[in-house]
Scaffold this motif. Structure first.
Motif, PDB file in Angstrom:
ATOM      1  N   GLN A 117       0.825  -1.203   0.000  1.00  0.00           N
ATOM      2  CA  GLN A 117       0.000   0.000   0.000  1.00  0.00           C
ATOM      3  C   GLN A 117       0.866   1.263   0.000  1.00  0.00           C
ATOM      4  OE1 GLN A 117      -0.396  -2.622   1.893  1.00  0.00           O
ATOM      5  NE2 GLN A 117      -2.550  -3.254   1.962  1.00  0.00           N
ATOM      6  N   ASP A 118       1.921   1.264   0.827  1.00  0.00           N
ATOM      7  CA  ASP A 118       2.820   2.416   0.859  1.00  0.00           C
ATOM      8  C   ASP A 118       3.548   2.564  -0.468  1.00  0.00           C
ATOM      9  OD1 ASP A 118       2.130   2.990   3.488  1.00  0.00           O
ATOM     10  OD2 ASP A 118       3.769   1.792   4.321  1.00  0.00           O
ATOM     11  N   LEU A 119       3.953   1.431  -1.043  1.00  0.00           N
ATOM     12  CA  LEU A 119       4.642   1.466  -2.328  1.00  0.00           C
ATOM     13  C   LEU A 119       3.747   2.039  -3.415  1.00  0.00           C
ATOM     14  CD1 LEU A 119       7.075   0.749  -4.093  1.00  0.00           C
ATOM     15  CD2 LEU A 119       6.147  -1.560  -4.324  1.00  0.00           C
ATOM     16  N   ARG A 120       2.492   1.612  -3.461  1.00  0.00           N
ATOM     17  CA  ARG A 120       1.581   2.116  -4.486  1.00  0.00           C
ATOM     18  C   ARG A 120       1.365   3.612  -4.347  1.00  0.00           C
ATOM     19  NH1 ARG A 120      -2.642   4.063  -6.469  1.00  0.00           N
ATOM     20  NH2 ARG A 120      -3.202   4.842  -4.427  1.00  0.00           N
ATOM     21  N   ARG A 121       1.220   4.101  -3.117  1.00  0.00           N
ATOM     22  CA  ARG A 121       0.999   5.530  -2.911  1.00  0.00           C
ATOM     23  C   ARG A 121       2.182   6.360  -3.382  1.00  0.00           C
ATOM     24  NH1 ARG A 121      -1.870   3.866   1.832  1.00  0.00           N
ATOM     25  NH2 ARG A 121       0.062   3.819   3.047  1.00  0.00           N
ATOM     26  N   GLU A 122       3.382   5.951  -2.984  1.00  0.00           N
ATOM     27  CA  GLU A 122       4.543   6.730  -3.414  1.00  0.00           C
ATOM     28  C   GLU A 122       4.753   6.611  -4.916  1.00  0.00           C
ATOM     29  OE1 GLU A 122       9.289   7.556  -2.722  1.00  0.00           O
ATOM     30  OE2 GLU A 122       8.469   5.605  -2.159  1.00  0.00           O
ATOM     31  N   LEU A 123       4.537   5.429  -5.450  1.00  0.00           N
ATOM     32  CA  LEU A 123       4.740   5.205  -6.883  1.00  0.00           C
ATOM     33  C   LEU A 123       3.792   6.063  -7.704  1.00  0.00           C
ATOM     34  CD1 LEU A 123       6.183   3.717  -9.113  1.00  0.00           C
ATOM     35  CD2 LEU A 123       4.695   1.748  -8.720  1.00  0.00           C
ATOM     36  N   GLU A 124       2.529   6.142  -7.307  1.00  0.00           N
ATOM     37  CA  GLU A 124       1.589   6.982  -8.051  1.00  0.00           C
ATOM     38  C   GLU A 124       2.006   8.451  -7.987  1.00  0.00           C
ATOM     39  OE1 GLU A 124      -3.179   7.988  -8.491  1.00  0.00           O
ATOM     40  OE2 GLU A 124      -2.466   6.925  -6.711  1.00  0.00           O
ATOM     41  N   ARG A 125       2.398   8.904  -6.778  1.00  0.00           N
ATOM     42  CA  ARG A 125       2.817  10.297  -6.630  1.00  0.00           C
ATOM     43  C   ARG A 125       4.040  10.607  -7.492  1.00  0.00           C
ATOM     44  NH1 ARG A 125       3.438  10.060  -1.628  1.00  0.00           N
ATOM     45  NH2 ARG A 125       5.718   9.866  -1.509  1.00  0.00           N
ATOM     46  N   GLU A 126       5.009   9.711  -7.452  1.00  0.00           N
ATOM     47  CA  GLU A 126       6.244   9.943  -8.189  1.00  0.00           C
ATOM     48  C   GLU A 126       6.030   9.884  -9.691  1.00  0.00           C
ATOM     49  OE1 GLU A 126       9.416  10.722  -7.242  1.00  0.00           O
ATOM     50  OE2 GLU A 126       8.549  11.121  -5.276  1.00  0.00           O
TER      51      GLU A 126
END
Length: 226
Positions: A117-126
């Motif tokens: 979940q944390d990975l998906r959030r940062e990945l979308e933002r980046e």
């Protein structure tokens, strides 16, 4: 890693160790110098018990000289900041975990875990941010072949980091070589064409990857390694 670079990294590590003494917790080499075994800039993670400005004074001149040699300055965290960073920097943490060399102290990657979940959030933002930047720069460079080539080459390393994160998000281990990485990212994000002409297709592929991340349900994915 090339012998010359290895000697430079070890010399710098020794300088930091001597200057910091007991304040040093960990010193980690990561990035292209480890992943590709090349002679490019060496990227370092430095963990300290105390990372306040006053505590950094003993290493100011060493870091200054290191940067003069065209290496990026070390990424500096206090130990407590690092332990609290797994939900903020999961892309970077997992990228380090796959390719790193511990130079001094204890392995900081053993102390942190990341989630899908944390990975998906940062990945979308980046990837959304990088897409907007790429689109803007593309508009300015599209009519100039040399500028366009430079833009695509310069942007590739950043997107390779994000491509590896996409592969991890799906529960797989990303390949190390660039060609396989692009091919596998294309496959998992629903049949992007990794061999289309550069330029417009490159931008379109990043757009499709951004859409894939936006629609990906991280709750169906296992936690990322850590």
């Amino acid at each position: 890693m090339a012998r010359d670079l290895k000697e430079k990294v070890e010399r710098f590590a020794r300088q930091l160790e001597e200057a910091l003494g007991d304040n040093l917790v960990s010193l980690l080499l990561y990035g292209p110098a480890v992943r590709q075994r090349d002679t490019g800039p060496a990227t370092l993670l430095l963990l300290l018990h105390d990372a306040k400005p006053k505590a950094l004074r003993p290493i100011e001149e060493h870091v200054k000289e290191w940067v003069k040699k065209h290496h990026p300055p070390p990424l500096i965290f206090s130990e407590s900041e690092w332990l609290d960073s797994s939900d903020v920097f999961p892309i970077e943490i997992e990228d380090m975990r796959e390719a790193h060399l511990l130079l001094r102290g204890t392995d900081p990657l053993e102390k942190v875990q990341t989630t899908a979940q944390d990975l998906r959030r940062e990945l979308e933002r980046e990837i959304r941010g990088k897409l907007l930047q790429l689109r803007t720069e593309f508009a300015a460079a599209a009519s100039d072949g040399r500028a366009l080539s430079g833009l695509l080459v310069d942007s590739a390393p950043t997107f390779f980091i994000l491509f590896r994160a996409v592969i991890r998000l799906t529960g797989n281990v990303p390949p190390q070589d660039a060609r396989s990485l692009v091919r596998e990212t294309s496959q998992v994000t629903q049949n992007l064409n990794a061999h289309d002409p550069v330029g417009e297709r490159y931008l379109e592929q990043i757009e499709k990857i951004a859409s894939f991340i936006d629609s990906f349900d991280a709750t169906d994915s296992a936690e990322t390694p850590g």
